[in-house]
Motif scaffolding. Structure first.
Motif, PDB file in Angstrom:
ATOM      1  N   GLN A   1       0.852  -1.191   0.000  1.00 50.67           N
ATOM      2  CA  GLN A   1       0.000   0.000   0.000  1.00 50.67           C
ATOM      3  C   GLN A   1       0.886   1.240   0.000  1.00 50.67           C
ATOM      4  OE1 GLN A   1      -3.065  -0.683  -0.408  1.00 50.67           O
ATOM      5  NE2 GLN A   1      -4.371   0.992   0.265  1.00 50.67           N
ATOM      6  N   VAL A   2       1.430   1.565  -1.175  1.00 51.45           N
ATOM      7  CA  VAL A   2       2.324   2.701  -1.337  1.00 51.45           C
ATOM      8  C   VAL A   2       1.983   3.408  -2.652  1.00 51.45           C
ATOM      9  CG1 VAL A   2       4.201   1.536  -0.080  1.00 51.45           C
ATOM     10  CG2 VAL A   2       4.101   1.379  -2.564  1.00 51.45           C
ATOM     11  N   SER A   3       2.625   4.533  -2.892  1.00 53.55           N
ATOM     12  CA  SER A   3       2.538   5.258  -4.162  1.00 53.55           C
ATOM     13  C   SER A   3       1.092   5.427  -4.629  1.00 53.55           C
ATOM     14  CB  SER A   3       3.389   4.561  -5.236  1.00 53.55           C
ATOM     15  OG  SER A   3       4.733   4.501  -4.843  1.00 53.55           O
ATOM     16  N   MET A   4       0.789   5.004  -5.865  1.00 58.52           N
ATOM     17  CA  MET A   4      -0.553   5.165  -6.409  1.00 58.52           C
ATOM     18  C   MET A   4      -1.598   4.428  -5.568  1.00 58.52           C
ATOM     19  SD  MET A   4      -2.032   6.679  -9.091  1.00 58.52           S
ATOM     20  CE  MET A   4      -0.929   6.666 -10.522  1.00 58.52           C
ATOM     21  N   GLY A   5      -1.184   3.310  -4.950  1.00 55.25           N
ATOM     22  CA  GLY A   5      -2.096   2.542  -4.121  1.00 55.25           C
ATOM     23  C   GLY A   5      -2.560   3.283  -2.889  1.00 55.25           C
ATOM     24  N   VAL A   6      -1.842   4.320  -2.488  1.00 54.42           N
ATOM     25  CA  VAL A   6      -2.248   5.191  -1.383  1.00 54.42           C
ATOM     26  C   VAL A   6      -2.960   6.426  -1.915  1.00 54.42           C
ATOM     27  CG1 VAL A   6      -1.369   6.741   0.406  1.00 54.42           C
ATOM     28  CG2 VAL A   6      -0.466   4.434   0.225  1.00 54.42           C
ATOM     29  N   ALA A   7      -2.360   7.059  -2.926  1.00 56.43           N
ATOM     30  CA  ALA A   7      -2.850   8.357  -3.391  1.00 56.43           C
ATOM     31  C   ALA A   7      -4.232   8.276  -4.027  1.00 56.43           C
ATOM     32  CB  ALA A   7      -1.852   8.951  -4.387  1.00 56.43           C
ATOM     33  N   LEU A   8      -4.478   7.240  -4.848  1.00 53.03           N
ATOM     34  CA  LEU A   8      -5.748   7.154  -5.561  1.00 53.03           C
ATOM     35  C   LEU A   8      -6.942   6.981  -4.621  1.00 53.03           C
ATOM     36  CD1 LEU A   8      -7.482   6.983  -8.076  1.00 53.03           C
ATOM     37  CD2 LEU A   8      -6.765   4.609  -8.354  1.00 53.03           C
ATOM     38  N   PRO A   9      -6.938   6.008  -3.705  1.00 57.61           N
ATOM     39  CA  PRO A   9      -8.104   5.889  -2.826  1.00 57.61           C
ATOM     40  C   PRO A   9      -8.291   7.098  -1.921  1.00 57.61           C
ATOM     41  CG  PRO A   9      -6.365   4.382  -2.150  1.00 57.61           C
ATOM     42  CD  PRO A   9      -5.972   4.927  -3.479  1.00 57.61           C
ATOM     43  N   LEU A  10      -7.190   7.714  -1.501  1.00 58.49           N
ATOM     44  CA  LEU A  10      -7.312   8.874  -0.624  1.00 58.49           C
ATOM     45  C   LEU A  10      -7.977  10.037  -1.356  1.00 58.49           C
ATOM     46  CD1 LEU A  10      -6.357   9.902   2.283  1.00 58.49           C
ATOM     47  CD2 LEU A  10      -4.664  11.166   0.983  1.00 58.49           C
ATOM     48  N   ALA A  11      -7.457  10.385  -2.529  1.00 62.03           N
ATOM     49  CA  ALA A  11      -8.000  11.513  -3.279  1.00 62.03           C
ATOM     50  C   ALA A  11      -9.456  11.282  -3.661  1.00 62.03           C
ATOM     51  CB  ALA A  11      -7.152  11.770  -4.528  1.00 62.03           C
ATOM     52  N   ALA A  12      -9.761  10.078  -4.143  1.00 61.33           N
ATOM     53  CA  ALA A  12     -11.132   9.766  -4.547  1.00 61.33           C
ATOM     54  C   ALA A  12     -12.069   9.740  -3.339  1.00 61.33           C
ATOM     55  CB  ALA A  12     -11.183   8.433  -5.287  1.00 61.33           C
ATOM     56  N   GLY A  13     -11.599   9.139  -2.250  1.00 60.06           N
ATOM     57  CA  GLY A  13     -12.429   9.027  -1.061  1.00 60.06           C
ATOM     58  C   GLY A  13     -12.720  10.361  -0.403  1.00 60.06           C
ATOM     59  N   LEU A  14     -11.867  11.353  -0.651  1.00 58.69           N
ATOM     60  CA  LEU A  14     -12.066  12.676  -0.067  1.00 58.69           C
ATOM     61  C   LEU A  14     -12.719  13.654  -1.040  1.00 58.69           C
ATOM     62  CD1 LEU A  14      -8.754  12.989   1.976  1.00 58.69           C
ATOM     63  CD2 LEU A  14     -11.060  12.588   2.846  1.00 58.69           C
ATOM     64  N   GLY A  15     -13.236  13.125  -2.143  1.00 56.71           N
ATOM     65  CA  GLY A  15     -14.088  13.944  -2.985  1.00 56.71           C
ATOM     66  C   GLY A  15     -13.449  14.598  -4.186  1.00 56.71           C
ATOM     67  N   LEU A  16     -12.196  14.264  -4.484  1.00 54.31           N
ATOM     68  CA  LEU A  16     -11.574  14.783  -5.695  1.00 54.31           C
ATOM     69  C   LEU A  16     -11.898  13.871  -6.881  1.00 54.31           C
ATOM     70  CD1 LEU A  16      -7.986  15.809  -4.523  1.00 54.31           C
ATOM     71  CD2 LEU A  16     -10.054  17.206  -4.563  1.00 54.31           C
ATOM     72  N   THR A  17     -11.709  14.403  -8.092  1.00 54.18           N
ATOM     73  CA  THR A  17     -11.768  13.586  -9.296  1.00 54.18           C
ATOM     74  C   THR A  17     -10.336  13.287  -9.724  1.00 54.18           C
ATOM     75  OG1 THR A  17     -13.849  14.567 -10.033  1.00 54.18           O
ATOM     76  CG2 THR A  17     -12.507  13.460 -11.696  1.00 54.18           C
ATOM     77  N   PRO A  18      -9.845  12.058  -9.499  1.00 54.86           N
ATOM     78  CA  PRO A  18      -8.465  11.756  -9.860  1.00 54.86           C
ATOM     79  C   PRO A  18      -8.330  11.337 -11.321  1.00 54.86           C
ATOM     80  CG  PRO A  18      -9.393   9.950  -8.593  1.00 54.86           C
ATOM     81  CD  PRO A  18     -10.484  10.957  -8.765  1.00 54.86           C
ATOM     82  N   HIS A  19      -7.276  11.815 -11.964  1.00 56.96           N
ATOM     83  CA  HIS A  19      -6.870  11.336 -13.291  1.00 56.96           C
ATOM     84  C   HIS A  19      -5.506  10.678 -13.088  1.00 56.96           C
ATOM     85  CE1 HIS A  19     -10.122  13.787 -14.691  1.00 56.96           C
ATOM     86  NE2 HIS A  19      -9.480  14.932 -14.526  1.00 56.96           N
ATOM     87  N   VAL A  20      -5.416   9.372 -13.286  1.00 52.71           N
ATOM     88  CA  VAL A  20      -4.197   8.666 -12.912  1.00 52.71           C
ATOM     89  C   VAL A  20      -3.340   8.358 -14.132  1.00 52.71           C
ATOM     90  CG1 VAL A  20      -5.228   7.705 -10.835  1.00 52.71           C
ATOM     91  CG2 VAL A  20      -5.338   6.403 -12.943  1.00 52.71           C
ATOM     92  N   LEU A  21      -2.045   8.555 -13.961  1.00 54.81           N
ATOM     93  CA  LEU A  21      -1.075   8.287 -15.017  1.00 54.81           C
ATOM     94  C   LEU A  21       0.088   7.501 -14.403  1.00 54.81           C
ATOM     95  CD1 LEU A  21      -0.148   8.513 -17.873  1.00 54.81           C
ATOM     96  CD2 LEU A  21       0.610  10.844 -17.449  1.00 54.81           C
TER      97      LEU A  21
END
Length: 274
Positions: free
Chosen positions: A17-37
């Motif tokens: 649970q590091v890098s994108m595996g941390v950032a994506l659920p956090l940003a999405a769960g807090l109401g942002l619209t993530p665009h992942v690359l």
């Protein structure tokens, strides 16, 4: 209120649970619209889980970013974490073509006075060039010294770390937060905002080492800033996120090699964010 969007570009690990595996659920769960690359696909992260596989995805980045341009995406923020040489060169070419009010760069490349395996002086130079495009930089002490071409020495006094942050601010003309600063039995964040106002925040240091803590801090910081918090407040929120995740990992008696336990982090941060 319009939902803020955030480009997240860093590696994706299948296990850990590091890098994108941390950032994506956090940003999405807090109401942002993530665009992942994703910059690379790894079977696991590189810390203590044996020989991992590594697939460089940097050759896909120009096509993806070209498509995003055709979609006329206008991100509110860009967050760059662990990149690797080829992906960093791609962002060196593409970052000037994108317009975002927030560009948070976590220059992941070193710690404890030495570069991570696989990185060299050329990579440092690439990240130095990228740093000029950032609105917020979040290096640790070693990374800050590398960005400034300074000797890699241990700094134990907060005044010395603050002086380092001031030199970074003067060099790159952006907000700076130096992370993971050891201070007695505490861990601190020291830096200054874009206007030059200094800040120093500390909280108790939990026992052990936890992979992904810096990734979680940077992702929470970017989210807080996009949700309307000022730098000091967003940094405090990000520190809370890191501590909650570490405490949840300890409470679950989980093997820290597999990264952080995010249980409870998103609900707790939701109460602090606008």
């Amino acid at each position: 209120m319009n939902t803020k969007s955030l480009i997240i570009s860093q590696d994706l690990c299948g296990v850990g649970q590091v890098s994108m595996g941390v950032a994506l659920p956090l940003a999405a769960g807090l109401g942002l619209t993530p665009h992942v690359l994703p910059t690379a696909l790894l079977s696991s992260h590189t810390g203590g889980l044996g020989a991992n596989t590594y697939l460089d995805l940097s050759s896909e980045m120009p096509g993806i970013l070209t498509h995003w341009q055709r979609l006329q995406l206008q991100p509110d923020g860009i967050y760059l974490g662990y990149l690797g040489q080829n992906a960093a060169l791609q962002w060196q070419r593409w970052l000037p073509k994108l317009s975002a009010p927030l560009v948070l760069i976590d220059p992941v490349m070193a710690d404890d006075g030495k570069l991570y395996k696989g990185f060299d002086a050329a990579y440092v130079e690439t990240l130095q060039q990228l740093a000029y495009r950032a609105t917020v930089l979040t290096p640790n002490i070693t990374e800050a010294q590398l960005l400034l071409d300074e000797p890699l020495v241990a700094l134990t006094e907060p005044s010395a770390v603050m002086a380092l942050a001031k030199r970074l601010h003067a060099q790159f003309h952006n907000a700076v937060l130096i992370t993971g600063v050891p201070f007695h039995k505490q861990i601190a964040v020291v830096g200054m905002d874009a206007s030059g106002e200094t800040l120093a925040l500390a909280q108790p240091k939990e026992p052990g080492h936890y992979f992904g803590t810096g990734d979680l801090f940077a992702a929470a910081l970017a989210t807080g800033l996009l949700k309307g918090q000022r730098l000091r407040q967003a940094a405090a929120t990000a520190m809370v996120a890191a501590r909650l995740a570490i405490k949840a990992t300890l409470a679950a008696d989980a093997d820290p090699k597999y990264g952080l336990n995010l249980a409870g982090v998103i609900p707790a941060l939701s109460k602090q964010l606008p």
